[in-house]
Design a protein around this motif. Structure first.
Motif, mmCIF file in Angstrom:
data_model
loop_
_atom_site.group_PDB
_atom_site.id
_atom_site.type_symbol
_atom_site.label_atom_id
_atom_site.label_comp_id
_atom_site.label_asym_id
_atom_site.label_seq_id
_atom_site.Cartn_x
_atom_site.Cartn_y
_atom_site.Cartn_z
ATOM 1 N N LEU A 139 0.320 -1.344 -0.065
ATOM 2 C CA LEU A 139 -0.237 0.433 -0.148
ATOM 3 C C LEU A 139 1.370 1.757 0.142
ATOM 4 O O LEU A 139 0.482 2.444 -0.347
ATOM 5 C CB LEU A 139 -0.454 -0.351 0.929
ATOM 6 N N ASP A 140 2.175 1.126 0.615
ATOM 7 C CA ASP A 140 3.136 1.970 0.606
ATOM 8 C C ASP A 140 4.281 2.704 -0.692
ATOM 9 O O ASP A 140 3.847 0.940 -1.096
ATOM 10 C CB ASP A 140 3.867 2.457 1.795
ATOM 11 N N ARG A 141 5.119 2.914 -1.049
ATOM 12 C CA ARG A 141 5.390 3.211 -1.901
ATOM 13 C C ARG A 141 7.203 2.799 -1.951
ATOM 14 O O ARG A 141 7.599 2.605 -2.921
ATOM 15 C CB ARG A 141 5.471 4.282 -3.299
ATOM 16 N N ILE A 142 7.774 2.040 -0.800
ATOM 17 C CA ILE A 142 9.101 1.878 -0.940
ATOM 18 C C ILE A 142 9.356 0.906 -1.490
ATOM 19 O O ILE A 142 10.907 1.078 -1.645
ATOM 20 C CB ILE A 142 8.923 2.333 1.026
ATOM 21 N N GLY A 143 8.259 -0.478 -1.030
ATOM 22 C CA GLY A 143 8.596 -1.469 -1.563
ATOM 23 C C GLY A 143 9.559 -2.551 -0.596
ATOM 24 O O GLY A 143 10.222 -3.625 -0.833
ATOM 25 N N ILE A 144 9.509 -2.243 1.483
ATOM 26 C CA ILE A 144 9.432 -3.356 2.395
ATOM 27 C C ILE A 144 8.203 -3.464 2.440
ATOM 28 O O ILE A 144 7.583 -3.338 3.059
ATOM 29 C CB ILE A 144 10.112 -2.194 3.504
ATOM 30 N N PRO A 145 8.724 -5.560 2.803
ATOM 31 C CA PRO A 145 7.599 -6.265 3.227
ATOM 32 C C PRO A 145 7.605 -5.718 4.606
ATOM 33 O O PRO A 145 7.816 -5.610 5.601
ATOM 34 C CB PRO A 145 8.298 -7.211 3.072
ATOM 35 N N VAL A 146 5.482 -5.791 4.710
ATOM 36 C CA VAL A 146 5.579 -5.063 6.146
ATOM 37 C C VAL A 146 4.102 -6.319 6.477
ATOM 38 O O VAL A 146 3.536 -6.756 5.195
ATOM 39 C CB VAL A 146 4.401 -3.849 6.578
ATOM 40 N N TYR A 147 3.463 -6.998 6.744
ATOM 41 C CA TYR A 147 2.289 -7.750 7.088
ATOM 42 C C TYR A 147 1.631 -7.368 7.914
ATOM 43 O O TYR A 147 1.887 -7.157 9.386
ATOM 44 C CB TYR A 147 2.859 -9.315 7.209
ATOM 45 N N CYS A 148 0.542 -7.993 8.719
ATOM 46 C CA CYS A 148 -0.460 -7.811 9.722
ATOM 47 C C CYS A 148 -0.758 -9.391 10.275
ATOM 48 O O CYS A 148 -1.048 -10.006 8.506
ATOM 49 C CB CYS A 148 -1.484 -7.086 9.290
ATOM 50 N N ALA A 149 -0.985 -9.833 10.830
ATOM 51 C CA ALA A 149 -1.161 -10.836 11.846
ATOM 52 C C ALA A 149 -2.647 -10.714 12.462
ATOM 53 O O ALA A 149 -2.331 -9.896 13.469
ATOM 54 C CB ALA A 149 -0.391 -11.677 12.403
ATOM 55 N N PHE A 150 -3.978 -11.407 12.015
ATOM 56 C CA PHE A 150 -4.995 -10.501 12.849
ATOM 57 C C PHE A 150 -5.636 -12.017 14.301
ATOM 58 O O PHE A 150 -5.393 -12.791 13.314
ATOM 59 C CB PHE A 150 -6.128 -10.600 11.524
ATOM 60 N N ARG A 151 -5.368 -10.811 14.535
ATOM 61 C CA ARG A 151 -6.412 -12.258 15.640
ATOM 62 C C ARG A 151 -7.489 -11.311 16.696
ATOM 63 O O ARG A 151 -7.272 -10.769 17.293
ATOM 64 C CB ARG A 151 -5.483 -12.366 16.499
ATOM 65 N N PRO A 152 -9.067 -11.768 16.309
ATOM 66 C CA PRO A 152 -10.494 -11.027 16.601
ATOM 67 C C PRO A 152 -10.181 -11.572 18.141
ATOM 68 O O PRO A 152 -10.932 -10.229 18.622
ATOM 69 C CB PRO A 152 -10.841 -11.231 15.558
ATOM 70 N N ASP A 153 -10.202 -12.126 18.368
ATOM 71 C CA ASP A 153 -10.287 -12.481 19.674
ATOM 72 C C ASP A 153 -9.328 -12.801 21.158
ATOM 73 O O ASP A 153 -9.992 -12.907 22.104
ATOM 74 C CB ASP A 153 -10.744 -14.665 20.189
ATOM 75 N N SER A 154 -8.937 -11.402 20.787
ATOM 76 C CA SER A 154 -7.441 -11.384 21.622
ATOM 77 C C SER A 154 -8.260 -10.183 22.768
ATOM 78 O O SER A 154 -9.381 -9.480 22.631
ATOM 79 C CB SER A 154 -6.432 -9.932 20.826
ATOM 80 N N ARG A 155 -7.693 -10.114 23.448
ATOM 81 C CA ARG A 155 -7.474 -9.788 24.793
ATOM 82 C C ARG A 155 -6.080 -8.089 25.375
ATOM 83 O O ARG A 155 -6.416 -7.535 25.969
ATOM 84 C CB ARG A 155 -7.646 -10.464 25.855
ATOM 85 N N ASN A 156 -5.324 -8.821 24.119
ATOM 86 C CA ASN A 156 -5.383 -7.185 23.903
ATOM 87 C C ASN A 156 -5.192 -6.224 22.281
ATOM 88 O O ASN A 156 -6.255 -6.898 21.598
ATOM 89 C CB ASN A 156 -3.373 -7.659 23.963
ATOM 90 N N LEU A 157 -4.358 -5.724 21.594
ATOM 91 C CA LEU A 157 -4.259 -5.606 20.357
ATOM 92 C C LEU A 157 -4.633 -6.158 19.651
ATOM 93 O O LEU A 157 -4.160 -7.691 19.711
ATOM 94 C CB LEU A 157 -3.029 -4.999 19.650
ATOM 95 N N ALA A 158 -5.431 -6.844 18.616
ATOM 96 C CA ALA A 158 -5.616 -7.904 18.087
ATOM 97 C C ALA A 158 -5.465 -7.489 16.524
ATOM 98 O O ALA A 158 -5.260 -8.648 15.804
ATOM 99 C CB ALA A 158 -7.169 -7.619 17.301
ATOM 100 N N VAL A 159 -4.807 -6.713 16.123
ATOM 101 C CA VAL A 159 -3.067 -6.743 15.141
ATOM 102 C C VAL A 159 -2.022 -6.598 15.252
ATOM 103 O O VAL A 159 -1.474 -5.593 16.080
ATOM 104 C CB VAL A 159 -3.888 -5.889 14.045
ATOM 105 N N SER A 160 -1.152 -7.418 15.004
ATOM 106 C CA SER A 160 0.379 -7.290 15.217
ATOM 107 C C SER A 160 0.700 -7.402 13.512
ATOM 108 O O SER A 160 0.420 -8.265 12.568
ATOM 109 C CB SER A 160 0.355 -8.550 15.650
ATOM 110 N N GLN A 161 1.721 -6.148 13.196
ATOM 111 C CA GLN A 161 2.296 -5.599 12.741
ATOM 112 C C GLN A 161 3.911 -6.341 12.706
ATOM 113 O O GLN A 161 4.472 -7.023 13.707
ATOM 114 C CB GLN A 161 2.700 -4.692 12.832
ATOM 115 N N GLY A 162 4.057 -6.870 11.121
ATOM 116 C CA GLY A 162 5.805 -7.806 11.247
ATOM 117 C C GLY A 162 6.427 -6.880 10.059
ATOM 118 O O GLY A 162 6.196 -7.088 8.859
#
Ligand SMILES: Nc1ncnc2c1ncn2[C@@H]1O[C@H](COP(=O)(O)OP(=O)(O)OP(=O)(O)O)[C@@H](O)[C@H]1O
Ligand SMILES: [Mg+2]
Length: 401
Positions: free
Chosen positions: A53-76
């Motif tokens: 979605l950005d134009r830099i070209g460095i890989p970024v991923y999200c792991a979605f965990r809807p039932d979380s007791r904390n943040l539901a999306v982890s960035q990597g």
């Protein structure tokens, strides 16, 4: 795991068999294959790439965990797609471990623990909540950990270990800062503890850097032309090609563990789509890995803003991105001249995570630290090393981040 178990697993040889942009015992592909069943058990429903979605070209991923007791999306993030994916998935898994309560807890006071010949963590040096209610005679929950400098048992306030953010909190909490600083997973126990120690040193270095006099901090801007590591050089080139200014700060503290922080600035951001300045930091015994972590995290922060994937960036923050005065401050930062060299820092190259760990502990001891506690959060059902590290005396100001 009992304390002898964690002692043994810390000393289990952990050679760095994979050294491409990160120091790991196995490749990210192998990590991903190993942890796939744990990710399923942890409730990770989807892992998606957002770097495009950005134009830099460095890989970024999200792991979605809807039932979380904390943040539901982890960035990597990472230098390759599998590395970024592994980082997102491993972060989701580590949080899942830290938000479930499995460890035996002891309700006691710091005073009574010390009086009964037990060893409590050095609470005076621990990061408190801003509204802290700690008192030595206050009953709170404690869990057993291993103090790694002397390899002795230590009792750690549980509030500084778990990441269950549901309400209401337990009695005695609102004493110590709760959060994920020093929480890490890894392919081996030594690898996880090294990551966690680097993280607590990173946050501490940033707090200390912010206290430097303006002239002292201005002298820490690194000249990118001095960065001769090929992978760092490649990533810096990606920002250049995208027309985004990447400012690199050497934030290494007196501890001397290489720490960098980068800021990505779009001075000529179009009015209809302003992109904020984003920041990322990294710490590692090797300066090139510290810098790679800082650069990739800076790209991760941009992708997270663009994708709207962080649970804790609210509308007010987005409104700030449209604020002209904030952009003027950024423009001022760009004018500081970069006088520091990448070679001004000494680093330490080891073939195993165990040696990194011994080196980091030696650095802490050499600077007067008396405790570096690790609490083992590994779930025996899965056996993936997950730890929480607490080092009294190291600082962290999450409410200012
Ligand atoms: N290739 C890998 N193999 C095993 N574990 C990994 C790998 N990459 C990252 N991890 C683990 O994933 C977690 C997240 O690491 P990462 O470097 O992405 O973020 P971080 O710097 O800890 O980010 P934050 O500042 O948001 O906590 C850590 O526990 C780390 O040890
Ligand atoms: Mg982390």
């Amino acid at each position: 795991m009992n304390l002898n178990g964690i002692r043994t697993s810390l000393h289990r040889p952990s050679p760095k068999a994979f050294r491409d942009g990160t120091d790991r015992s196995v490749s990210p592909e192998e990590t991903l294959a190993r942890v796939a069943p744990i990710a399923r058990a942890a409730g990770v429903t989807r892992v998606g790439g957002v770097g495009g979605l950005d134009r830099i070209g460095i890989p970024v991923y999200c792991a979605f965990r809807p039932d979380s007791r904390n943040l539901a999306v982890s960035q990597g993030k990472g230098t390759t797609r599998p590395a970024a994916r592994a980082s997102a998935v491993m972060e989701a898994i580590e949080l899942w471990h830290a938000e479930r309560h499995r460890l035996p807890v002891r309700y006691d006071t710091a005073e009574r623990l010390a009086g009964s010949g037990e060893r409590p963590a050095d609470v005076a040096g621990m990061v408190k909540c801003p509204c802290h209610e700690f008192a030595p005679d206050r009953l709170l929950r404690w869990v057993r950990g291993l103090e790694m400098l002397e390899e002795e048992p230590v009792w750690v306030p549980y509030e500084s270990v778990h990441c269950d953010w549901r309400l209401p909190t337990a009695y005695g909490e609102h004493s110590f800062q709760n959060g994920s600083n020093g929480l890490a997973s890894g392919n081996t126990m030594a690898e996880a503890v090294v990551h966690a120690l680097c993280e607590v040193i990173e946050r501490d270095s940033i707090v200390r850097f912010d206290r430097l006099a303006p002239e002292a901090s201005a002298a820490r801007r690194v000249d990118p032309a001095t960065v001769d590591d090929p992978e760092c050089h490649r990533l810096i080139g990606l920002f250049e090609q995208a027309g985004i200014e990447l400012i690199i700060w050497d934030m290494t503290s007196e501890l001397g563990v290489p720490t960098y922080s980068c800021v990505a600035v779009e001075v000529d951001s179009p009015w209809y789509r302003p992109l904020p300045q984003t920041q990322g930091s990294g710490t590692h015994p090797l300066r090139r890995i510290a810098l790679l972590r800082a650069i990739t995290e800076t790209a991760q922060a941009r992708a997270a803003v663009i994708a709207g994937s962080r649970d804790d960036i609210f509308d007010e923050r987005y409104e700030l991105y449209f604020d002209g005065s904030a952009r003027d401050r950024v423009a001022a930062e760009v004018t500081v001249s970069a006088t520091r060299s990448f070679h001004d820092l000494r680093d330490a190259d080891h073939g195993t995570a165990n040696e990194d760990l011994a080196w980091l502990l030696g650095v802490l001891a050499g600077h007067g630290h008396r405790q570096a506690a690790v609490v083992d959060l590994t779930d025996p059902a899965y056996g993936l090393p997950v730890v929480k590290v607490v080092v009294p005396g190291l600082e962290w100001r999450p409410w200012e981040e």
